[in-house]
Design an enzyme around this catalytic site. Structure first.
Site, PDB file in Angstrom:
ATOM      1  N   GLU A 348       0.820  -1.214   0.000  1.00 56.65           N
ATOM      2  CA  GLU A 348       0.000   0.000   0.000  1.00 56.65           C
ATOM      3  C   GLU A 348       0.858   1.270   0.000  1.00 56.65           C
ATOM      4  OE1 GLU A 348      -4.010  -1.760   2.171  1.00 56.65           O
ATOM      5  OE2 GLU A 348      -2.544  -0.694   3.388  1.00 56.65           O
ATOM      6  N   TRP A 481      -5.350  -6.906  12.627  1.00 57.19           N
ATOM      7  CA  TRP A 481      -5.100  -5.470  12.510  1.00 57.19           C
ATOM      8  C   TRP A 481      -6.006  -4.764  13.502  1.00 57.19           C
ATOM      9  CZ3 TRP A 481      -0.895  -4.780   9.790  1.00 57.19           C
ATOM     10  CH2 TRP A 481      -0.558  -5.716   8.802  1.00 57.19           C
TER      11      TRP A 481
END
EC number: 3.2.1.52
Length: 764
Positions: A348, A481
């Site tokens: 990302e 996460w």
């Protein structure tokens, strides 16, 4: 890793008995289930007179102490020790014939117990098997006079060498004590890797002595939008409240943060090593570096720490100072962590600033790089060569494949919408760890289907089975996460029991989901003794949006007999003082019931809201729908809610013979409107189950049936509608906000088992 053949003590004649052994789960509720388990009669009684026999030398000294601690915890005192195994003894034995590095043999008879292994890791796994066979009371100090172990013969070894869990301590921070609790749970279920995500945009969590401002500045932040979302949710669920021990007041502002000193990390690493768990550190670069750039903004191409179009501004790969910084940081990381791996993320990355930087243009021309993806690969390769000089092996997320990566790197596959990535990596010579976001991102909200979805994972993708490429698959790992996981209780809830399903998938050659579910019931009391805030199993027997014509009843199905059901009818959230639902509840008026289950330890399960509506059977439409299938109209773009498609211009439309996204519609972000009729064959109350990622809204007969709207991971929601036989108007709106999608619609009639919607019912 290819599955190694079992070194079988009792030979191939036992194959038939072993194959049916999972049916013995009640007596041997082991997770993961052993490679080979042969039941036997009787049990071994562990008493204060039982002797613990340890081998000569110190090869298994640590594992002997760990077993001694378990037994002493149950009996209230340690066992006497001996050099030789005798009757009424538990012996740890060195066996050079056990070739698997983590393999072991466990033999329990009424006379003695023998744990055999070649390597300490194998002996430790054997100790954990004994731990699971002992009663849950051993997890807290007790004074039992006798502990019983069921007689059995077990030979065991893992199917995969990488059996991992991940924890993101950057988005929200977790204490040293919690990391040790997490590691102990990993040990209990025979995991051998902990991937520790130490740095990201939201916080830098590892002390780097050469750059102290990484933690003094980058380790703290003012409250962000993720914190705000958690605070809002905490009004209904205290598990979302920010942990006060990670908040501070500074210069009149509230800041969230924290970090681990190198000494604390050494302590955590030693704790993990004693449990034969390797901790893999992740220092994400060149993207996800805003916490570092807040302290050292000159490391970006813009000299700032800001957000780009999609992600944060990354490190500048065209500045030699970036490599000096990265190498200095990684030198300290490599020296601190004994793991052979260092994870650099490399996912990302917002590359727009690179494309606009003159220095990057010059570097790309000099190095013959065609685009910014190849520029990222240039950065990754330089970092990998440096890590190799430190004796380390680099890991990156599967984005490292996009611009090319050396075969020496290990790739973590996570993007399910790039299904060929594992095969491409294997053909490139890379080893691969499977961690597909669906179902192995444990930050995705769990529902009643989550365990089955994890359990059905195939660590070796079907496309690789039977090929040399299958050898590239090391195993699998689940990731937590923590953007929406601000507390230790919430982390427990998101991880367990899903972690147990993964444990079995990566250890057991031939998993059996039904047998696993039966065995799992025996693990909840142990988790309770360990203080784990696990997700209480789903209640059944009802639909959240329920319909009746004259009357019905709420008859809840409890997955565990020891659960206490409490409910309210005034709209309030049930508490431990709310009325007990001990028998079916008659419903004859529209009402809303909120329902929750409590464990004997006082742990509260999810709160269910059941809305009861009274409906007449919807009259069929007075129309002719001669054409098979539904009309699917599709739209390009980002739609946070399905209603936003009403103002958009359609890209096109097509006829589909199932509730499935047509190929023409598939882009990164899109929406689809399905329209037509259901040719309902029988009058009745129909239940529809809509699973979607992201949002979906289902209307039938112009009645709202399921509202599963919004942007979220794949979750099933259900609703009922009373339908008369004939053509009933059908409308389903579905939106995908990016990152892969799921869409599944099932139905049941008058409480039957859910099944796919028949294609013959779809008309337009």
């Amino acid at each position: 890793m290819s599955i190694k053949p079992l070194l079988c003590l009792v030979g191939c004649l036992l194959v038939g008995r072993v194959a049916g052994a999972q049916s013995a789960g009640a007596a041997y509720p082991l997770i993961p289930y052993p490679t080979s388990l042969v039941p036997a009669s009787g049990s071994f009684a562990v008493t204060g007179a039982t002797r613990l026999a340890l081998p000569v030398g110190d090869k298994f000294a640590q594992e002997g102490q760990q077993l001694q601690h378990l037994l002493a915890n149950g009996l209230g005192k340690p066992l006497p020790t001996a050099k030789l195994a005798t009757a009424n003894s538990i012996a740890l034995v060195y066996d050079p014939a056990i070739t698997a590095p983590e393999g072991y043999r466990l033999t329990i008879t009424p006379q003695r117990v023998t744990l055999a292994a070649k390597e300490p890791a194998g002996m430790f796994r054997a100790v954990q098997t004994v731990r699971q066979l002992l009663p849950p009371t051993i997890e807290k100090l007790g004074k039992a006079t006798t502990l019983r172990l069921p007689a059995v013969q077990i030979q065991d070894q893992p199917a995969y060498s990488w059996r991992g869990m991940h924890l993101d301590v950057s988005r929200h921070f977790f204490s040293v004590e919690y990391l040790k609790k997490y590691l102990d749970l990993l040990a209990l279920y025979k995991f051998n890797k902990l991937h520790l995500h130490l740095t990201d945009d939201q916080g830098w969590r590892i002390e780097i002595k050469k750059y102290p401002e990484l933690t003094t500045l980058g380790g703290w932040r003012t409250l962000n939008n993720q914190d705000s979302a958690c605070i809002k949710k905490s009004k209904d669920n205290p598990d979302f409240a920010l942990d006060l021990k990670h908040l501070r007041q500074r210069n009149g502002r509230t800041e969230y943060g924290g970090f681990y000193t190198q000494q604390q990390l050494k302590d955590i690493i030693a704790f993990a090593a004693a449990r034969h768990i390797e901790i893999i550190p992740e220092i994400d670069m060149p993207g996800h570096m805003m916490a570092a750039l807040r302290a050292y903004p000159a490391l970006s191409c813009t000299g700032t720490a800001t957000w780009g179009k999609e992600f944060s501004v990354p490190l500048c790969p065209c500045n030699e100072g970036t490599y000096e910084f990265a190498q200095n940081v990684l030198s300290e990381v490599a020296a601190l962590f004994p793991s052979r791996y260092v994870h650099i993320g490399a996912d990302e990355v917002e590359k727009t600033t690179w494309a606009q930087a003159g220095a990057c243009t010059e570097l790309m021309q000099k190095e013959g790089l065609k685009n910014v993806n190849e520029l990222q690969s240039y950065f990754v390769r330089r970092i990998e060569r440096f890590l190799q000089s430190k004796g380390k092996k680099m890991i990156g997320w599967d984005e490292v494949l996009d611009g090319g990566v050396d075969a020496s790197a290990t790739v973590m596959y996570w993007r399910t919408w790039v299904p060929d990535a594992p095969l491409r990596a294997a053909r490139n010579g890379n080893q691969v760890v499977m961690t597909p976001n669906n179902p192995l991102y444990f930050d995705y909200l769990p529902d009643k289907n989550s365990l089955a979805q994890v359990y059905q994972l195939q660590p070796t993708p079907p496309a690789l089975l039977g090929t040399d490429a299958a050898k590239a698959i090391l195993g699998a790992q689940a990731n937590l996460w923590t953007e929406q996981v601000p507390t230790e209780n919430r982390a427990d809830y998101m991880v367990l029991p899903r972690m147990t399903a993964l444990a079995e998938v990566v250890w057991t050659n031939k998993p059996d989901f039904a047998a696993y579910q039966r065995r799992l019931k025996a693990h909840y009391p142990r988790l309770g003794k360990l203080g784990v805030h696990y997700r209480v199993p789903d209640l059944g027997g009802f639909v959240e949006e329920s319909v009746f014509t004259t009357s019905t009843q709420l008859a809840v199905q409890k997955p565990l007999d020891n659960l206490t059901l409490r409910y309210t009818t005034d709209g309030s959230v049930p508490t431990a003082a709310s009325p007990v639902l001990a028998k079916p509840l008659a419903i004859s008026q529209p009402t809303t019931i909120k329902l929750a289950a409590y464990t004997p330890e006082g742990l509260k399960g999810d709160t269910y809201t059941i809305n009861y509506k009274q409906q007449n059977y919807a009259e069929p439409a007075r129309t002719q729908a001669a054409n098979a299938g539904l009309m699917a109209t599709y739209f390009d773009g980002y739609f946070p809610k399905s209603a936003a498609m009403q103002q958009a211009t359609a890209k096109g439309s097509t006829v589909v013979n199932a509730v499935a996204v047509p190929m023409q519609a598939e882009t990164d972000k899109f929406g689809v409107q399905f329209r037509g009729y259901l040719d309902v064959p029988t009058t009745g109350i129909y239940t529809f189950y809509l699973t979607c990622d992201d949002g979906g809204v289902l209307r039938i007969a112009d009645r709202m049936v399921v509202d599963n709207g919004g942007l979220h991971s794949a979750i099933e929601k259900s609703g009922q509608v009373a339908l008369a036989q004939g053509l009933q108007p059908f409308a389903l709106d579905f939106v995908e906000g990016g990152g892969g999608y799921s869409l599944l619609l099932k139905y049941s009639l008058n409480g039957s088992a859910p099944q796919p919607l028949p294609a013959g019912w779809l008309r337009h």
